[in-house]
Design an enzyme around this catalytic site. Structure first.
Site, PDB file in Angstrom:
ATOM      1  NE  ARG A 276      -2.020   1.860   3.837  1.00 39.33           N
ATOM      2  CZ  ARG A 276      -1.919   1.725   4.879  1.00 39.33           C
ATOM      3  NH1 ARG A 276      -2.848   0.372   5.240  1.00 39.33           N
ATOM      4  NH2 ARG A 276      -1.507   2.412   5.539  1.00 39.33           N
ATOM      5  CG  HIS A 280      -6.604   1.629   5.593  1.00 38.69           C
ATOM      6  ND1 HIS A 280      -6.746   0.845   5.058  1.00 38.69           N
ATOM      7  CD2 HIS A 280      -8.435   2.027   6.436  1.00 38.69           C
ATOM      8  CE1 HIS A 280      -8.023  -0.007   4.866  1.00 38.69           C
ATOM      9  NE2 HIS A 280      -8.661   1.033   6.037  1.00 38.69           N
ATOM     10  CE1 TYR A 289       0.022   2.420   9.369  1.00 34.07           C
ATOM     11  CE2 TYR A 289      -1.089   4.016  10.164  1.00 34.07           C
ATOM     12  CZ  TYR A 289      -0.449   3.287   9.512  1.00 34.07           C
ATOM     13  OH  TYR A 289      -1.530   3.954   7.820  1.00 34.07           O
TER      14      TYR A 289
END
Length: 385
Positions: A276, A280, A289
């Site tokens: 990715r 998200h 993160y």
């Protein structure tokens, strides 16, 4: 015991740009075929696939800008995962059902959904077929054999199984394809759906887009298996692990799985190992993160650029053709967006429509009460403008 079946095996370190052991690759990142490999599709079919992938990349980039400007409430892009989405869809018939997760909405455009309808759904305006009742990026496309997207994790597996069994019961040879992410493989619906699909030999294919992140949770935190494809084996479903950034590998694996399902061989599972590249969704900040240095290491593996390099080597694509596609699509998006954005929001009466064929007395009473309130005090949309 093979390591992927050993419960004490250490978790693989994800995300990592190196291809996992056993993964199938046909097309190298530089656009050359792996020695001994052949393109699994015709030349013009490869061009159409690339055009669909490139258009989605351009569309995603534009929609992300509009969302940041506050003109769309929410958006989930497919950046970096276009091969897993479009190459798998290219292996299907128009009558095969698609059960999407989050990043497969572009399949609807690929199947013929007008861009206007796509953009109206993002806006939730009066021309949106769902009247703004569904969150953006969840378009309705039943006439294209595309189930409205569910944001509930892993429901795609039992849903695809049910659609596949319905086709089988009707004597049709249609196949249903259910898309999930890596996080869904830890959900109960995923395993229950696989068990049912295997036991009833459903003509289904399950595509797991392993993009390394379940929002902020890396694969290594949720699974000790060497790969996610191995999770199908316990149910008796054959599986394949492919380079998810290789459009040819994804297409070939899906084509084989679909042919098997269509001929009565039962379901299959494909893990597309990808990454990715962005957030998200627009509600997420991945820099909080994950190490974006790893993200940079994945950029040379970009699935759109990889397929373009092959087309250029084959003499099927040029810089001029790329420029024409990009400019034409950007202009079309701009023009259609202007039309869609000018459409007003659904009226308050729409809250009471599509509930019953004929409204009940209670619904009429509630509708009239709301009308009177809006007439007296105005609506929230009036205040927003």
């Amino acid at each position: 015991m093979p390591p992927e079946e050993n419960p004490t095996a250490p978790a693989h370190d994800a995300p990592h740009p190196a291809l996992p052991e056993g993964a199938i690759r046909l097309l190298n990142p530089d656009g050359t075929l792996v020695p001994g490999a052949q393109a699994p599709m015709g030349r013009e079919e490869a061009v159409r696939l690339y055009e669909a992938m490139r258009r989605q990349r351009i569309l995603d980039e534009r929609m992300l800008v509009l969302q940041r400007q506050g003109r769309i409430g929410f958006y989930g892009a497919a950046q970096g995962e276009e091969a897993a989405v479009f190459a798998s869809a290219a292996a299907l018939r128009p009558t095969d059902w698609v059960v999407p997760a989050l990043r497969q909405a572009g399949i609807l455009l690929m199947r013929g959904l007008p861009l206007y309808e796509y953009l109206c759904q993002l806006l939730g305006n009066a021309d949106d077929v769902t009247r703004g009742r569904q969150m953006p990026c969840h378009p309705e496309g039943s006439r294209f054999h595309y189930l409205t997207m569910s944001s509930c994790i892993a429901t795609q597996v039992p849903h695809a199984t049910g659609l596949a069994l319905a086709a089988k019961k009707k004597g049709r040879d249609d196949v249903a394809v259910g898309y999930t992410g890596d996080g869904a493989t830890s959900e109960g619906d995923f395993h229950a759906g696989l068990v049912m699909a295997a036991a009833l030999r459903a003509p289904a294919v399950f595509v797991v887009q392993n993009n390394q992140w379940s929002i902020s949770v890396p694969v290594s935190r949720q699974s000790a298996a060497r790969n996610l494809a191995s999770r199908a084996r316990a149910t008796g479903i054959p599986s394949a692990l492919v380079d998810g950034n290789d459009a040819f590998a994804v297409y070939d694996a899906t084509r084989r799985a679909v042919e098997r399902a269509r001929s009565g061989g039962g379901p299959s599972l494909i893990e597309a190992y990808t990454y990715r590249m962005g957030a998200h969704t627009t509600s997420d900040d991945p820099s909080r993160y994950r190490d974006e240095g790893v993200t940079a290491a994945w950029r040379p593996l970009d699935p759109v650029d990889r397929l373009r390099r092959w087309l250029e080597r084959a003499g099927l694509w040029t810089g001029e053709r790329e420029e024409a596609l990009s400019q034409g699509w950007v202009q079309e998006i701009k023009e259609v967006w202007a039309r869609a954005e000018a459409v007003p929001r659904p009226g308050v009466d729409s809250l009471f429509e599509d509930v019953f064929r004929a409204p009940t007395g209670e619904i009429v009473e509630q509708r009239d009460a709301l009308r009177a309130h809006v007439e007296r005090f105005g609506s929230a949309s009036d205040e927003a403008h």
